[in-house]
Design a protein around this motif. Structure first.
Motif, PDB file in Angstrom:
ATOM      1  N   LEU A  74      13.405  -4.107   9.951  1.00 23.66           N
ATOM      2  CA  LEU A  74      12.639  -4.060   8.700  1.00 23.66           C
ATOM      3  C   LEU A  74      11.424  -3.152   8.835  1.00 23.66           C
ATOM      4  O   LEU A  74      10.679  -3.232   9.810  1.00 23.66           O
ATOM      5  N   HIS A  75      11.247  -2.283   7.838  1.00 24.85           N
ATOM      6  CA  HIS A  75      10.110  -1.371   7.794  1.00 24.85           C
ATOM      7  C   HIS A  75       9.436  -1.462   6.432  1.00 24.85           C
ATOM      8  O   HIS A  75      10.056  -1.865   5.443  1.00 24.85           O
ATOM      9  N   LEU A  76       8.184  -1.046   6.407  1.00 23.07           N
ATOM     10  CA  LEU A  76       7.370  -1.106   5.203  1.00 23.07           C
ATOM     11  C   LEU A  76       6.835   0.279   4.868  1.00 23.07           C
ATOM     12  O   LEU A  76       6.384   1.008   5.755  1.00 23.07           O
ATOM     13  N   ALA A  77       6.897   0.630   3.587  1.00 16.81           N
ATOM     14  CA  ALA A  77       6.260   1.847   3.082  1.00 16.81           C
ATOM     15  C   ALA A  77       5.466   1.441   1.843  1.00 16.81           C
ATOM     16  O   ALA A  77       5.909   0.580   1.077  1.00 16.81           O
ATOM     17  N   ILE A  78       4.284   2.028   1.678  1.00 14.29           N
ATOM     18  CA  ILE A  78       3.428   1.637   0.554  1.00 14.29           C
ATOM     19  C   ILE A  78       3.011   2.843  -0.278  1.00 14.29           C
ATOM     20  O   ILE A  78       2.875   3.954   0.229  1.00 14.29           O
ATOM     21  N   LEU A  79       2.816   2.586  -1.567  1.00 12.24           N
ATOM     22  CA  LEU A  79       2.294   3.582  -2.501  1.00 12.24           C
ATOM     23  C   LEU A  79       1.001   3.014  -3.082  1.00 12.24           C
ATOM     24  O   LEU A  79       1.040   2.180  -3.991  1.00 12.24           O
ATOM     25  N   PRO A  80      -0.160   3.411  -2.522  1.00 12.05           N
ATOM     26  CA  PRO A  80      -1.420   2.900  -3.057  1.00 12.05           C
ATOM     27  C   PRO A  80      -1.621   3.361  -4.498  1.00 12.05           C
ATOM     28  O   PRO A  80      -1.390   4.520  -4.829  1.00 12.05           O
ATOM     29  N   MET A  81      -2.023   2.440  -5.351  1.00 14.48           N
ATOM     30  CA  MET A  81      -2.277   2.739  -6.771  1.00 14.48           C
ATOM     31  C   MET A  81      -3.569   2.021  -7.172  1.00 14.48           C
ATOM     32  O   MET A  81      -3.576   1.168  -8.051  1.00 14.48           O
ATOM     33  N   PHE A  82      -4.673   2.379  -6.516  1.00 14.18           N
ATOM     34  CA  PHE A  82      -5.938   1.656  -6.634  1.00 14.18           C
ATOM     35  C   PHE A  82      -6.461   1.534  -8.065  1.00 14.18           C
ATOM     36  O   PHE A  82      -7.006   0.513  -8.430  1.00 14.18           O
ATOM     37  N   GLU A  83      -6.308   2.557  -8.871  1.00 14.64           N
ATOM     38  CA  GLU A  83      -6.845   2.544 -10.231  1.00 14.64           C
ATOM     39  C   GLU A  83      -5.790   2.134 -11.256  1.00 14.64           C
ATOM     40  O   GLU A  83      -5.976   2.331 -12.448  1.00 14.64           O
ATOM     41  N   SER A  84      -4.702   1.564 -10.816  1.00 15.09           N
ATOM     42  CA  SER A  84      -3.592   1.288 -11.723  1.00 15.09           C
ATOM     43  C   SER A  84      -3.652  -0.112 -12.317  1.00 15.09           C
ATOM     44  O   SER A  84      -4.197  -1.029 -11.726  1.00 15.09           O
ATOM     45  N   SER A  85      -3.020  -0.228 -13.469  1.00 12.48           N
ATOM     46  CA  SER A  85      -2.857  -1.546 -14.085  1.00 12.48           C
ATOM     47  C   SER A  85      -1.578  -2.178 -13.549  1.00 12.48           C
ATOM     48  O   SER A  85      -0.735  -1.500 -12.945  1.00 12.48           O
ATOM     49  N   ASN A  86      -1.439  -3.461 -13.770  1.00 14.40           N
ATOM     50  CA  ASN A  86      -0.232  -4.177 -13.369  1.00 14.40           C
ATOM     51  C   ASN A  86       0.984  -3.553 -14.057  1.00 14.40           C
ATOM     52  O   ASN A  86       2.040  -3.390 -13.453  1.00 14.40           O
ATOM     53  N   GLU A  87       0.829  -3.181 -15.318  1.00 11.96           N
ATOM     54  CA  GLU A  87       1.930  -2.586 -16.087  1.00 11.96           C
ATOM     55  C   GLU A  87       2.376  -1.258 -15.477  1.00 11.96           C
ATOM     56  O   GLU A  87       3.566  -0.969 -15.395  1.00 11.96           O
ATOM     57  N   LYS A  88       1.428  -0.439 -15.037  1.00 12.52           N
ATOM     58  CA  LYS A  88       1.764   0.856 -14.436  1.00 12.52           C
ATOM     59  C   LYS A  88       2.540   0.663 -13.132  1.00 12.52           C
ATOM     60  O   LYS A  88       3.515   1.353 -12.865  1.00 12.52           O
ATOM     61  N   ARG A  89       2.121  -0.309 -12.318  1.00 14.16           N
ATOM     62  CA  ARG A  89       2.846  -0.587 -11.067  1.00 14.16           C
ATOM     63  C   ARG A  89       4.248  -1.099 -11.360  1.00 14.16           C
ATOM     64  O   ARG A  89       5.213  -0.720 -10.698  1.00 14.16           O
ATOM     65  N   LYS A  90       4.385  -1.972 -12.353  1.00 17.54           N
ATOM     66  CA  LYS A  90       5.714  -2.492 -12.732  1.00 17.54           C
ATOM     67  C   LYS A  90       6.619  -1.364 -13.214  1.00 17.54           C
ATOM     68  O   LYS A  90       7.818  -1.364 -12.957  1.00 17.54           O
ATOM     69  N   ASN A  91       6.038  -0.389 -13.904  1.00 20.08           N
ATOM     70  CA  ASN A  91       6.814   0.743 -14.389  1.00 20.08           C
ATOM     71  C   ASN A  91       7.383   1.546 -13.216  1.00 20.08           C
ATOM     72  O   ASN A  91       8.569   1.892 -13.200  1.00 20.08           O
ATOM     73  N   VAL A  92       6.555   1.822 -12.201  1.00 23.67           N
ATOM     74  CA  VAL A  92       7.023   2.538 -11.000  1.00 23.67           C
ATOM     75  C   VAL A  92       8.096   1.701 -10.297  1.00 23.67           C
ATOM     76  O   VAL A  92       9.147   2.216  -9.924  1.00 23.67           O
ATOM     77  N   LEU A  93       7.830   0.419 -10.143  1.00 26.00           N
ATOM     78  CA  LEU A  93       8.768  -0.498  -9.493  1.00 26.00           C
ATOM     79  C   LEU A  93      10.125  -0.465 -10.209  1.00 26.00           C
ATOM     80  O   LEU A  93      11.167  -0.325  -9.577  1.00 26.00           O
ATOM     81  N   ASN A  94      10.109  -0.571 -11.540  1.00 20.08           N
ATOM     82  CA  ASN A  94      11.361  -0.584 -12.307  1.00 20.08           C
ATOM     83  C   ASN A  94      12.125   0.727 -12.188  1.00 20.08           C
ATOM     84  O   ASN A  94      13.359   0.730 -12.126  1.00 20.08           O
ATOM     85  N   LYS A  95      11.411   1.853 -12.145  1.00 24.40           N
ATOM     86  CA  LYS A  95      12.080   3.152 -11.977  1.00 24.40           C
ATOM     87  C   LYS A  95      12.824   3.201 -10.639  1.00 24.40           C
ATOM     88  O   LYS A  95      13.958   3.658 -10.565  1.00 24.40           O
ATOM     89  N   ILE A  96      12.168   2.720  -9.590  1.00 18.51           N
ATOM     90  CA  ILE A  96      12.782   2.756  -8.252  1.00 18.51           C
ATOM     91  C   ILE A  96      13.961   1.788  -8.187  1.00 18.51           C
ATOM     92  O   ILE A  96      15.024   2.125  -7.668  1.00 18.51           O
ATOM     93  N   VAL A  97      13.792   0.591  -8.738  1.00 25.03           N
ATOM     94  CA  VAL A  97      14.878  -0.400  -8.735  1.00 25.03           C
ATOM     95  C   VAL A  97      16.082   0.137  -9.513  1.00 25.03           C
ATOM     96  O   VAL A  97      17.224   0.010  -9.074  1.00 25.03           O
ATOM     97  N   THR A  98      15.820   0.762 -10.653  1.00 25.60           N
ATOM     98  CA  THR A  98      16.906   1.305 -11.472  1.00 25.60           C
ATOM     99  C   THR A  98      17.667   2.399 -10.734  1.00 25.60           C
ATOM    100  O   THR A  98      18.886   2.452 -10.767  1.00 25.60           O
TER     101      THR A  98
END
Length: 166
Positions: A74-98
């Motif tokens: 198991l490995h971990l990779a992160i995308l820091p989004m310090f100034e982001s809203s929860n909605e913006k992070r969910k949008n990125v997450l959904n694009k990757i999942v899709t």
């Protein structure tokens, strides 16, 4: 070191066991290392955590181990989004999942909402204007009326055009 997923540059990957808190406002990938290749097995986001056991106590941890074959894979990779809203992070997450369809994220897929609204012709207040095709001169018919624009298609040559609704 970094890894690119879609148009996003993730930091890592690092072995999951080397991770240490804190973590704040980011999207993370759980990856399985297979020889010199990484496979995305889970995508998640985090508002904030100081818990060292954040990943080990995650509800999908058993799925991650099962998919990767061992905790050491198991490995971990992160995308820091310090100034982001929860909605913006969910949008990125959904694009990757899709796009990647990670096996351990299947329960987390939320229905993504389009950035536009499609209205039927009956809902439009004014009737769309009639104009000639710039290519062949035939009539352009309204094909789809959206919230802020109308898509027209030529009945002669098939050319399409978009006009803003005022």
């Amino acid at each position: 070191m970094s890894i690119q997923i879609l148009q996003y540059e993730f930091l890592g990957p690092i072995p999951l066991e080397e991770w240490g808190p804190p973590m704040e406002k980011l999207v993370y990938l759980i990856l399985s290392k297979d020889k010199d290749r990484f496979n995305v097995i889970y995508v998640g986001d985090c508002e904030k955590t100081d818990e060292k056991s954040f990943f080990v106590q995650h509800p999908q941890f058993k799925c991650w181990v099962k998919e990767s074959g061992s905790e050491q894979s198991l490995h971990l990779a992160i995308l820091p989004m310090f100034e982001s809203s929860n909605e913006k992070r969910k949008n990125v997450l959904n694009k990757i999942v899709t796009r990647y369809k990670p096996p351990c994220s299947s329960d987390d897929i939320s229905e993504s909402k389009p950035d536009y609204v499609v209205r039927s012709s009956d809902d439009a207040d004014p009737k769309p204007e009639i104009f000639s095709c710039p290519c062949c001169g035939s009539e352009m018919k309204a094909e789809q009326i959206l919230e802020k624009c109308t898509v027209f298609r030529c009945i002669g040559c098939g050319l399409s055009d978009t006009k803003l609704n005022f």
